[in-house]
Design a protein around this motif. Sequence first.
Motif, PDB file in Angstrom:
ATOM      1  N   LYS A  74       0.836  -1.205   0.000  1.00 43.19           N
ATOM      2  CA  LYS A  74       0.000   0.000   0.000  1.00 43.19           C
ATOM      3  C   LYS A  74       0.872   1.258   0.000  1.00 43.19           C
ATOM      4  O   LYS A  74       1.948   1.286   0.581  1.00 43.19           O
ATOM      5  N   ALA A  75       0.338   2.283  -0.630  1.00 40.23           N
ATOM      6  CA  ALA A  75       1.052   3.554  -0.664  1.00 40.23           C
ATOM      7  C   ALA A  75       1.002   4.240   0.699  1.00 40.23           C
ATOM      8  O   ALA A  75       0.090   4.009   1.495  1.00 40.23           O
ATOM      9  N   THR A  76       1.988   5.068   0.934  1.00 36.51           N
ATOM     10  CA  THR A  76       2.035   5.868   2.155  1.00 36.51           C
ATOM     11  C   THR A  76       1.691   7.296   1.797  1.00 36.51           C
ATOM     12  O   THR A  76       2.395   7.929   1.002  1.00 36.51           O
ATOM     13  N   TYR A  77       0.628   7.816   2.383  1.00 37.13           N
ATOM     14  CA  TYR A  77       0.140   9.142   2.044  1.00 37.13           C
ATOM     15  C   TYR A  77       0.653  10.183   3.045  1.00 37.13           C
ATOM     16  O   TYR A  77       0.798   9.906   4.246  1.00 37.13           O
ATOM     17  N   GLU A  78       0.908  11.369   2.530  1.00 39.31           N
ATOM     18  CA  GLU A  78       1.305  12.476   3.390  1.00 39.31           C
ATOM     19  C   GLU A  78       0.073  13.011   4.120  1.00 39.31           C
ATOM     20  O   GLU A  78      -1.075  12.841   3.690  1.00 39.31           O
ATOM     21  N   GLN A  79       0.358  13.667   5.208  1.00 37.61           N
ATOM     22  CA  GLN A  79      -0.725  14.224   6.021  1.00 37.61           C
ATOM     23  C   GLN A  79      -1.548  15.197   5.195  1.00 37.61           C
ATOM     24  O   GLN A  79      -1.011  16.055   4.497  1.00 37.61           O
ATOM     25  N   GLY A  80      -2.853  15.049   5.292  1.00 42.62           N
ATOM     26  CA  GLY A  80      -3.755  15.946   4.577  1.00 42.62           C
ATOM     27  C   GLY A  80      -4.139  15.480   3.191  1.00 42.62           C
ATOM     28  O   GLY A  80      -4.982  16.115   2.545  1.00 42.62           O
ATOM     29  N   VAL A  81      -3.546  14.409   2.709  1.00 45.56           N
ATOM     30  CA  VAL A  81      -3.881  13.878   1.383  1.00 45.56           C
ATOM     31  C   VAL A  81      -4.868  12.726   1.559  1.00 45.56           C
ATOM     32  O   VAL A  81      -4.582  11.766   2.286  1.00 45.56           O
ATOM     33  N   GLU A  82      -6.013  12.827   0.904  1.00 50.39           N
ATOM     34  CA  GLU A  82      -7.052  11.820   1.058  1.00 50.39           C
ATOM     35  C   GLU A  82      -6.736  10.577   0.223  1.00 50.39           C
ATOM     36  O   GLU A  82      -6.738  10.635  -1.003  1.00 50.39           O
ATOM     37  N   LYS A  83      -6.524   9.481   0.890  1.00 54.28           N
ATOM     38  CA  LYS A  83      -6.160   8.255   0.173  1.00 54.28           C
ATOM     39  C   LYS A  83      -7.304   7.696  -0.656  1.00 54.28           C
ATOM     40  O   LYS A  83      -7.081   7.014  -1.654  1.00 54.28           O
ATOM     41  N   ASP A  84      -8.538   7.970  -0.250  1.00 52.27           N
ATOM     42  CA  ASP A  84      -9.678   7.474  -1.024  1.00 52.27           C
ATOM     43  C   ASP A  84      -9.937   8.319  -2.259  1.00 52.27           C
ATOM     44  O   ASP A  84     -10.636   7.896  -3.174  1.00 52.27           O
ATOM     45  N   LYS A  85      -9.374   9.513  -2.285  1.00 51.05           N
ATOM     46  CA  LYS A  85      -9.553  10.380  -3.432  1.00 51.05           C
ATOM     47  C   LYS A  85      -8.410  10.192  -4.435  1.00 51.05           C
ATOM     48  O   LYS A  85      -8.618  10.255  -5.635  1.00 51.05           O
ATOM     49  N   PHE A  86      -7.238   9.981  -3.920  1.00 50.81           N
ATOM     50  CA  PHE A  86      -6.058   9.801  -4.770  1.00 50.81           C
ATOM     51  C   PHE A  86      -5.577   8.354  -4.613  1.00 50.81           C
ATOM     52  O   PHE A  86      -4.791   8.041  -3.726  1.00 50.81           O
TER      53      PHE A  86
END
Lengths: 116, 114
Positions: free
Chosen positions: A55-67
């Motif tokens: 799974k990708a690691t998302y930065e704070q504030g980035v919506e994983k369900d959107k991107f």
Amino acid sequence: GAVVSQHPSWVICKSGTSVKIECRSLDFQATTMFWYRQFPKQSLMLMATSNEGSKATYEQGVEKDKFLINHASLTLSTLTVTSAHPEDSSFYICSAGPYLSTDTQYFGPGTRLTVL
Amino acid sequence: GENVEQHPSTLSVQEGDSAVIKCTYSDSASNYFPWYKQELGKRPQLIIDIRSNVGEKKDQRIAVTLNKTAKHFSLHITETQPEDSAVYFCAASRPSSNTGKLIFGQGTTLQVKP
């Protein structure tokens, strides 16, 4: 060597649709790819780290369900902007590091997304 | 959190003069510092990088210096030419523990006047 491509180079879509952007390392294998967003006259903002086979690691504030990010092979990562809205309009750039090194990164040419 | 500050935001020099761009970083564990040049609408291009075991590195008209104690590094461009005009970004990362994630500075728009 170390060539990274992106497709498409630009895309215009209607609000509410989803857009997929591909990032490929053409002459090397990359276990890690990175996705950035860049607004006009601003710096590159890291959105997420894409790891092959996990799974990708998302930065704070980035919506994983959107991107949504998928890194199915050592040469391909995809970013899908789901239900795009005008505020998602931006320049999206990916980067990849050589397989045997995790420091030097090479960037793709970027994708200009315009959401109407 | 990790942060990279870059100055100045804009820099205008006369052709042939030198240009210096400075960056400071907050994470003392950072050990890799690349510089990228980005022309309008294009991808960032790596122009030079330095690792923490080196204090200075030079490549023709471009040089980078690193002061680990002060946590700052600088880009030096000598004998500037109009084609050097672009946006320059510094970055820092600590690959060994952070999968090579780059933290970018805010960018410097360099204008070289003929």
